[in-house]
Enzyme design. Structure first.
Site, PDB file in Angstrom:
ATOM      1  N   SER A 182       0.880  -1.125  -0.004  1.00  0.00           N
ATOM      2  CA  SER A 182       0.013   0.014  -0.121  1.00  0.00           C
ATOM      3  C   SER A 182       0.888   1.414  -0.146  1.00  0.00           C
ATOM      4  CB  SER A 182      -1.025  -0.100   1.279  1.00  0.00           C
ATOM      5  OG  SER A 182      -1.998   0.732   0.918  1.00  0.00           O
TER       6      SER A 182
ATOM      7  N   LYS B 134       4.310   2.264  -2.295  1.00  0.00           N
ATOM      8  CA  LYS B 134       4.682   3.567  -3.119  1.00  0.00           C
ATOM      9  C   LYS B 134       6.167   3.612  -2.800  1.00  0.00           C
ATOM     10  CE  LYS B 134      -0.042   5.347  -1.998  1.00  0.00           C
ATOM     11  NZ  LYS B 134      -0.810   4.695  -2.664  1.00  0.00           N
TER      12      LYS B 134
ATOM     13  N   HIS C  10      -7.856  -5.837   0.736  1.00  0.00           N
ATOM     14  CA  HIS C  10      -6.419  -4.934   0.609  1.00  0.00           C
ATOM     15  C   HIS C  10      -5.554  -5.382   1.917  1.00  0.00           C
ATOM     16  CE1 HIS C  10      -4.050  -1.496  -0.073  1.00  0.00           C
ATOM     17  NE2 HIS C  10      -4.065  -1.172   1.185  1.00  0.00           N
TER      18      HIS C  10
HETATM   19  C1  GCU Z   1      -5.239   4.789   1.727  1.00  0.00           C
HETATM   20  C2  GCU Z   1      -4.763   5.501   0.649  1.00  0.00           C
HETATM   21  C3  GCU Z   1      -4.036   4.745  -0.146  1.00  0.00           C
HETATM   22  C4  GCU Z   1      -3.042   3.945   0.514  1.00  0.00           C
HETATM   23  C5  GCU Z   1      -3.595   3.169   1.636  1.00  0.00           C
HETATM   24  C6  GCU Z   1      -2.793   2.506   2.747  1.00  0.00           C
HETATM   25  O1  GCU Z   1      -6.494   3.922   1.538  1.00  0.00           O
HETATM   26  O2  GCU Z   1      -5.756   6.185  -0.104  1.00  0.00           O
HETATM   27  O3  GCU Z   1      -3.409   5.501  -1.299  1.00  0.00           O
HETATM   28  O4  GCU Z   1      -2.411   3.034  -0.379  1.00  0.00           O
HETATM   29  O5  GCU Z   1      -4.343   3.912   2.497  1.00  0.00           O
HETATM   30  O6  GCU Z   1      -1.569   2.647   2.767  1.00  0.00           O
HETATM   31  O7  GCU Z   1      -3.258   1.464   3.207  1.00  0.00           O
END
Ligand code: GCU
Length: 418
Positions: free
Chosen positions: A256, A260, A397
């Site tokens: 997540s 990035k 997720h």
């Molecule tokens: C949120 C955010 C995402 C990110 C995620 C996470 O949902 O909008 O961009 O990847 O958190 O880190 O769990």
């Protein structure tokens, strides 16, 4: 001056608009028509034809990502030292070494502490290793009472209200870190709490690694994702010196938001031999121009500290972006890359992540690699394996044992294990 004020006001209004009106699009037929920029064309329109052209184009693209999205990381060096916090030479029923080491990053009288939790399988030769951040502290990764409870800022989630970490969280994220299974396959694991490098809240960069550099911030200064990525490189500085680790076979991974960071770390630091993005979504592996799930405007509004200020210019204006995330993936070439999505995580745009792999492939091929052999989104739990690997699995997720088993299968091939 007037112009600067006007642009601040405009940015404020566009952020407010995004926050108030945002409804995520999950309908392919409602996506705008878009054209992806070609990673193999220079900014001036000249095509990239050879490996040596790509070297120059790569520099151009990294600059573009720095200026437009992640921000520029200061060039200065820091002093790195380490202290052993604890060690167990017979961890996990005697099969592993567990060590926790505190890294101290120092510059001009400022210091940042990062605790690295290491699990290494017992082996007579240096082992390949996965390194990545965890979300809530090293103590959440395993039940072991010897792991230090993080003292860094932690988002309060009901159990405490003062941003401290409660003992009750010990081992609470163990499902995301199947350490015994990973070690059984001959890999080591290193993990660090992301909040050690930079606490995940918008504090105007008054804490975390940003404070090590006395810079005047500009619209292209680094955000938190770039700070986390830089922190991973400092951890790599340390890992290179650990004799039980094969530093040529270190895979950087992240889930997540931390995915990035892993991608950007892999771009900035070629010592990471394999890069793994787990459901990194918007600002990670997913294409921005599709406007599917999370969007640029939405992410910049919810998490204004993650990217550089310039990225906000593309709130509700993804069509104007001079880049897209397939080019980020292409910057990892020719090193292996593995991207994963989850069916129920439409917010991260699984198809956009898949298409990013497709879009990165020509760069890999120019560099003499297979690239990405996928044409259509595969069935669930049917990984595609090229120099770029990809899977989409059923479920939510998260990062789980299935994901890890795919990372290890892919790493076995990349590192020619077995
Ligand atoms: C949120 C955010 C995402 C990110 C995620 C996470 O949902 O909008 O961009 O990847 O958190 O880190 O769990």
């Amino acid at each position: 001056m007037k112009l600067a004020l006007l642009s601040v006001i405009l940015l404020f209004f566009s952020a407010t608009l995004v926050a108030q009106t945002f409804v995520a699009n999950y309908d392919e037929s409602k996506m705008p028509a878009y054209t992806l920029p070609d990673p193999l064309v220079f900014n001036n329109g000249v095509p990239v034809k050879s490996k040596s052209d790509w070297k120059k184009r790569r520099i151009e693209l990294v600059n573009l990502f720095e200026n437009v999205e992640y921000g520029t990381t200061p060039a200065g060096k820091v002093r790195l030292s380490s202290v052993l916090l604890s060690e167990n030479l017979n961890s996990l029923d005697g099969k592993a070494i567990r060590r926790e080491v505190q890294l101290k990053l120092e510059k001009d009288g400022v210091e940042i502490l990062m605790n690295v939790l290491l699990y290494l399988p017992k082996s007579d030769k240096p082992v390949p290793l996965f390194v990545g951040y965890n979300f809530s502290g090293n103590h959440t990764v395993a039940k072991d009472p010897a792991i230090a409870i993080t003292t860094s800022w932690l988002k309060s989630r009901g159990t405490t209200t003062d941003n401290s970490a409660p003992e009750s969280q010990r081992g609470s994220d163990a499902k995301s870190w199947p350490i015994a299974e990973v070690l059984a396959r001959g890999y080591g694991v290193a993990t660090i709490y992301c909040g050690d490098a930079d606490p995940d809240f918008d504090d105007g960069f008054k804490n975390g690694v940003h404070t090590l550099f006395k810079e005047t911030r500009s619209t292209s200064s680094w955000g938190t994702v770039a700070g986390w990525a830089w922190g991973l490189s400092r951890v790599m500085d340390y890992l290179e010196k650990v004799k039980e680790i094969n530093a040529k076979q270190v895979a950087v991974l992240g889930h997540s938001r931390l995915g990035k960071a892993a991608l950007w770390a892999g771009v900035k630091d070629k010592r990471f031999a394999l890069v793994i993005s787990n459901e990194s979504g918007c600002g990670g592996a997913a294409l921005s121009k599709r406007i599917y799930g999370e969007t640029v405007g939405r992410i910049n509004t919810s998490f204004p500290h993650w990217f550089c200020e310039n990225f906000r210019k593309y709130n509700l204006k993804e069509e104007d972006l001079p880049l897209d995330q397939h080019e980020l993936l292409a910057l990892l070439a020719p090193r292996p890359l593995y991207v994963c999505s989850a069916e129920e995580d439409q917010w991260s745009d699984p198809k956009g992540e898949f298409l990013s792999c497709v879009g990165a492939s020509p760069v890999y091929q120019l560099l003499g690699k297979e690239g990405f052999p996928g044409k259509d989104l595969p069935d669930f739990q049917k990984p595609i394996l090229g120099t770029i690997g990809y899977h989409i699995r059923q479920g939510k997720h998260a990062i789980n044992l299935y994901d890890w088993s795919c990372f290890m299968d892919f790493a076995d091939i990349c590192f020619k294990k077995n």
